[in-house]
Design a protein around this motif. Structure first.
Motif, PDB file in Angstrom:
ATOM      1  N   ALA A 178       0.823  -1.211   0.000  1.00  0.00           N
ATOM      2  CA  ALA A 178       0.000   0.000   0.000  1.00  0.00           C
ATOM      3  C   ALA A 178       0.856   1.259   0.000  1.00  0.00           C
ATOM      4  N   ALA A 179       2.005   1.207   0.678  1.00  0.00           N
ATOM      5  CA  ALA A 179       2.863   2.385   0.803  1.00  0.00           C
ATOM      6  C   ALA A 179       3.541   2.772  -0.504  1.00  0.00           C
ATOM      7  N   VAL A 180       3.633   1.848  -1.466  1.00  0.00           N
ATOM      8  CA  VAL A 180       4.335   2.159  -2.720  1.00  0.00           C
ATOM      9  C   VAL A 180       3.388   2.255  -3.915  1.00  0.00           C
ATOM     10  N   LEU A 181       2.112   1.902  -3.732  1.00  0.00           N
ATOM     11  CA  LEU A 181       1.152   1.951  -4.837  1.00  0.00           C
ATOM     12  C   LEU A 181       0.416   3.288  -4.828  1.00  0.00           C
ATOM     13  N   PRO A 182       0.000   3.774  -6.005  1.00  0.00           N
ATOM     14  CA  PRO A 182      -0.669   5.079  -6.097  1.00  0.00           C
ATOM     15  C   PRO A 182      -1.908   5.152  -5.205  1.00  0.00           C
ATOM     16  N   SER A 183      -2.126   6.316  -4.654  1.00  0.00           N
ATOM     17  CA  SER A 183      -3.250   6.524  -3.751  1.00  0.00           C
ATOM     18  C   SER A 183      -4.562   6.182  -4.441  1.00  0.00           C
ATOM     19  N   GLY A 184      -5.368   5.369  -3.757  1.00  0.00           N
ATOM     20  CA  GLY A 184      -6.668   4.990  -4.278  1.00  0.00           C
ATOM     21  C   GLY A 184      -6.681   3.726  -5.109  1.00  0.00           C
ATOM     22  N   LEU A 185      -5.517   3.229  -5.501  1.00  0.00           N
ATOM     23  CA  LEU A 185      -5.453   2.002  -6.302  1.00  0.00           C
ATOM     24  C   LEU A 185      -5.777   0.795  -5.419  1.00  0.00           C
ATOM     25  N   SER A 186      -6.726  -0.016  -5.830  1.00  0.00           N
ATOM     26  CA  SER A 186      -7.181  -1.152  -5.030  1.00  0.00           C
ATOM     27  C   SER A 186      -6.746  -2.461  -5.670  1.00  0.00           C
ATOM     28  N   LEU A 187      -6.112  -3.325  -4.870  1.00  0.00           N
ATOM     29  CA  LEU A 187      -5.669  -4.644  -5.309  1.00  0.00           C
ATOM     30  C   LEU A 187      -6.005  -5.668  -4.228  1.00  0.00           C
ATOM     31  N   ARG A 188      -5.795  -6.925  -4.559  1.00  0.00           N
ATOM     32  CA  ARG A 188      -5.909  -7.991  -3.565  1.00  0.00           C
ATOM     33  C   ARG A 188      -4.679  -8.863  -3.698  1.00  0.00           C
ATOM     34  N   ALA A 189      -4.009  -9.143  -2.575  1.00  0.00           N
ATOM     35  CA  ALA A 189      -2.743  -9.871  -2.580  1.00  0.00           C
ATOM     36  C   ALA A 189      -2.932 -11.278  -2.012  1.00  0.00           C
ATOM     37  N   TYR A 190      -2.334 -12.253  -2.710  1.00  0.00           N
ATOM     38  CA  TYR A 190      -2.369 -13.651  -2.285  1.00  0.00           C
ATOM     39  C   TYR A 190      -0.923 -14.139  -2.141  1.00  0.00           C
ATOM     40  N   HIS A 191      -0.516 -14.404  -0.912  1.00  0.00           N
ATOM     41  CA  HIS A 191       0.854 -14.837  -0.638  1.00  0.00           C
ATOM     42  C   HIS A 191       0.824 -16.219  -0.001  1.00  0.00           C
ATOM     43  N   VAL A 192       1.434 -17.196  -0.674  1.00  0.00           N
ATOM     44  CA  VAL A 192       1.541 -18.548  -0.126  1.00  0.00           C
ATOM     45  C   VAL A 192       3.021 -18.917  -0.047  1.00  0.00           C
ATOM     46  N   SER A 193       3.335 -19.847   0.840  1.00  0.00           N
ATOM     47  CA  SER A 193       4.728 -20.262   1.007  1.00  0.00           C
ATOM     48  C   SER A 193       4.792 -21.688   1.511  1.00  0.00           C
ATOM     49  N   THR A 194       6.002 -22.237   1.556  1.00  0.00           N
ATOM     50  CA  THR A 194       6.265 -23.543   2.172  1.00  0.00           C
ATOM     51  C   THR A 194       7.245 -23.346   3.319  1.00  0.00           C
ATOM     52  N   PRO A 195       7.240 -24.203   4.309  1.00  0.00           N
ATOM     53  CA  PRO A 195       8.234 -24.101   5.377  1.00  0.00           C
ATOM     54  C   PRO A 195       9.602 -24.534   4.859  1.00  0.00           C
ATOM     55  N   PRO A 196      10.696 -24.077   5.498  1.00  0.00           N
ATOM     56  CA  PRO A 196      12.031 -24.537   5.085  1.00  0.00           C
ATOM     57  C   PRO A 196      12.129 -26.054   5.216  1.00  0.00           C
ATOM     58  N   THR A 197      12.534 -26.697   4.135  1.00  0.00           N
ATOM     59  CA  THR A 197      12.636 -28.148   4.080  1.00  0.00           C
ATOM     60  C   THR A 197      13.997 -28.537   3.523  1.00  0.00           C
ATOM     61  N   SER A 198      14.573 -29.596   4.032  1.00  0.00           N
ATOM     62  CA  SER A 198      15.887 -30.052   3.573  1.00  0.00           C
ATOM     63  C   SER A 198      15.855 -30.349   2.082  1.00  0.00           C
ATOM     64  N   THR A 199      16.902 -29.917   1.366  1.00  0.00           N
ATOM     65  CA  THR A 199      16.987 -30.121  -0.071  1.00  0.00           C
ATOM     66  C   THR A 199      18.437 -30.329  -0.476  1.00  0.00           C
ATOM     67  N   SER A 200      18.669 -30.598  -1.762  1.00  0.00           N
ATOM     68  CA  SER A 200      20.028 -30.816  -2.261  1.00  0.00           C
ATOM     69  C   SER A 200      20.830 -29.524  -2.174  1.00  0.00           C
ATOM     70  N   ALA A 201      22.121 -29.655  -1.952  1.00  0.00           N
ATOM     71  CA  ALA A 201      23.002 -28.487  -1.868  1.00  0.00           C
ATOM     72  C   ALA A 201      23.089 -27.798  -3.227  1.00  0.00           C
ATOM     73  N   LEU A 202      23.228 -26.469  -3.213  1.00  0.00           N
ATOM     74  CA  LEU A 202      23.353 -25.714  -4.456  1.00  0.00           C
ATOM     75  C   LEU A 202      24.723 -25.913  -5.097  1.00  0.00           C
ATOM     76  N   PHE A 203      25.766 -26.028  -4.278  1.00  0.00           N
ATOM     77  CA  PHE A 203      27.120 -26.186  -4.784  1.00  0.00           C
ATOM     78  C   PHE A 203      27.556 -27.643  -4.633  1.00  0.00           C
ATOM     79  N   ALA A 204      28.099 -28.204  -5.706  1.00  0.00           N
ATOM     80  CA  ALA A 204      28.531 -29.601  -5.683  1.00  0.00           C
ATOM     81  C   ALA A 204      29.668 -29.778  -4.680  1.00  0.00           C
ATOM     82  N   PRO A 205      29.616 -30.804  -3.828  1.00  0.00           N
ATOM     83  CA  PRO A 205      30.701 -31.037  -2.868  1.00  0.00           C
ATOM     84  C   PRO A 205      31.913 -31.639  -3.565  1.00  0.00           C
ATOM     85  N   LEU A 206      33.061 -31.497  -2.945  1.00  0.00           N
ATOM     86  CA  LEU A 206      34.270 -32.133  -3.462  1.00  0.00           C
ATOM     87  C   LEU A 206      34.118 -33.650  -3.402  1.00  0.00           C
TER      88      LEU A 206
END
Length: 522
Positions: free
Chosen positions: A12-40
């Motif tokens: 709301a603080a960065v959008l023009p005054s009077g502009l109306s939107l609806r925001a949908y934010h979804v996420s997942t919890p941090p879960t173990s995954t493969s490393a980004l950098f290949a190990p030696l």
């Protein structure tokens, strides 16, 4: 107050005054995954967690007009003990900006939403020693909204304008005042030398001190890994649906010795040069790789940031040894279609920041653990929040969770559902938007979803942002230029001396009579 406010309040603080939107934010919890950098070889992978964040914004339901999703962005966050990586995976608009009553001359709504969402996820994680915000920009007609490329209101940026657009977004985040960490932006465009790459930098880079540049044509290896002397195989992150990751996998399939070396690519300079010959970087479209690096101890790396192996070669010469030709997979295809259209007004909403991941692919998520009835379903519901997970110990991170938090399987099901909808026309887009929201409610068991956002930015702020946006995107195109006569130059001259404006003939530099030595006669 803004630093700790909720996402709707920030938007709301960065959008023009009077502009109306609806925001949908979804996420997942941090879960173990493969490393980004290949190990030696012979060593274990670095423990890594991943969480996904997806934000979609829609025009409001005005009774006769159905609610329609107009923009969406996905950010994946990978966390290790030494590095936090925020990867902008996808971004797309649907082409229905005309449903919004956006004041003429206002700053880009998509740009404001994108930078605000990235800042929202970034800020609490800057308490880590090193944080990277990264993406690769590749122009494509649609990513998240099937059929949206057929909408007349959707302006698709071409490759050059798309890279410049993302550079301006990153620059806005870069210029935020932060006292606890240094920040630099890095850009590589395979196939472009150093001079050509600088043309993509935002105009603000010219004001930076040459000794302390904020924008650098390099891959910031020294700021992303603790040991930059390792073989290149261990210096490049393997991000989902990323051309670099596909190249890494192909090189690994070719040959890897006991020390982790490839046969054909010996250092990072060779790696980036070979990248320029890959199909995704040589199919007639430029691809930009962007990194925004925040580091508390960045000063000691400043001198080494321009090491030869960390900067893409300035010469576009053919590599000495080419890797074996590889047949591109489906995930490497570029969509064929009509030429992309560059918007007439870059400050409008639909300057489409279509990003990189193709619509038929999604980030690979680890298999989730069985959920219990105590697992969180909706942040505003009655269920208790789950215990803290890996990567969520920094202050403020829990506050960036989505309105609905899914496990990996449910999140993927929701993303797949969006990719099976139809945004070809306004009627079908309205049905598709409603279907996506209903799917989120069905998967989560929540009774409500979506938060209203009412813009409150002052006109002065909006005009200032619009001027910066327009000047950043200005294209030098001179037609019918009339050269001024000398008399015109004299009349137009204007300088300031000791704060006093001098105009006209008085502005011309002249020498005092006592300083002129006449040539003696004879």
């Amino acid at each position: 107050m803004l630093a700790k406010s909720s996402l709707p309040l920030r938007l709301a603080a960065v959008l023009p005054s009077g502009l109306s939107l609806r925001a949908y934010h979804v996420s997942t919890p941090p879960t173990s995954t493969s490393a980004l950098f290949a190990p030696l070889p012979g060593t274990e992978e670095e423990p890594t967690s991943c969480e996904s964040h997806f934000l979609a914004v829609s025009s409001p339901d005005n009774g006769d007009n159905k609610e329609v999703l107009i923009y969406a962005i996905e950010v994946l966050i990978f966390t290790t003990e030494s590095l936090t990586t925020l990867f902008v995976s996808k971004a797309d608009s649907s082409g229905f900006s005309t449903r919004l009553d956006n004041p003429k001359g206002s700053p880009s709504i998509v740009g404001a939403i994108t930078s605000t969402f990235a800042e929202y996820l970034l800020e609490p994680r800057l308490a880590s020693s090193r944080v990277v915000l990264s993406l690769f920009a590749r122009a494509q007609r649609q990513y998240l909204f099937p059929g949206s490329s057929d909408n007349a209101g959707k302006h698709v940026l071409d490759d050059r304008h798309l890279i410049k657009w993302w550079c301006r977004i990153f620059d806005k985040i870069l210029r935020q005042q932060r006292n606890d960490s240094a920040a630099t932006a890095h850009l590589l465009v395979p196939g472009c030398d150093k001079g050509e790459t600088k043309a993509f930098f935002p105009p603000s880079f010219r004001a930076d001190p040459p000794a302390e540049p904020k924008w650098i044509n390099s891959y910031p290896v020294n700021l992303m890994v603790t040991n930059a002397s390792l073989p290149p195989r261990h210096l490049i992150p393997r991000l989902p649906d990323d051309p670099k990751a596909r190249f890494l996998d192909d090189l690994d399939g070719e040959f890897v010795d006991e020390r982790g070396n490839w046969r054909s690519v010996k250092d990072l300079t060779h790696f980036w040069e070979f990248m320029s010959y890959r199909q995704e970087c040589s199919a007639g479209r430029l691809v930009g790789f962007l990194w925004l690096v925040f580091s508390k101890d960045q000063a000691k790396y400043a001198a080494s940031n321009e090491l030869p192996q960390s900067e893409y070669t300035q010469k576009r010469s053919k590599p000495v040894a080419q890797p074996d030709p590889m047949t591109p997979s489906n995930s490497q295809r570029l969509e064929n279609g009509a030429p992309e259209v560059s918007p007439q007004d870059p400050s409008t909403l639909e300057t489409l920041p279509t990003l990189h991941s193709p619509p038929w692919s999604s980030p690979v998520q680890p298999e989730p653990e069985p959920r219990t009835s105590q697992d969180v379903r909706h942040r505003n519901g009655d269920s208790a929040a789950p215990p803290p997970t890996e990567g969520s110990s920094l202050p403020g991170i829990n506050q960036t969770r989505g309105e609905i938090e899914f496990d990996a399987t449910e999140y993927q099901a929701l993303m797949d559902h969006l990719l099976q909808t139809d945004f070809t026309g306004e009627e079908s887009a309205g049905r598709a938007s409603r279907s996506w929201v209903d799917k989120a409610l069905e998967l989560s068991g929540a009774t409500t979803f979506g938060q209203p956002v009412l813009g409150c930015a002052t006109p002065a702020l909006a005009q200032s942002a619009a001027a910066v946006e327009a000047s950043s995107a200005q294209v030098n195109l001179l037609t019918g230029v009339r050269k001024k006569r000398k008399a015109d130059v004299i009349e137009d001259a204007s300088v300031r001396s000791n704060g006093v404006e001098l105009t006209g003939i008085a502005a011309i530099n002249t020498l005092a009579a006592g300083l002129v030595r006449k040539k003696p006669k004879g």
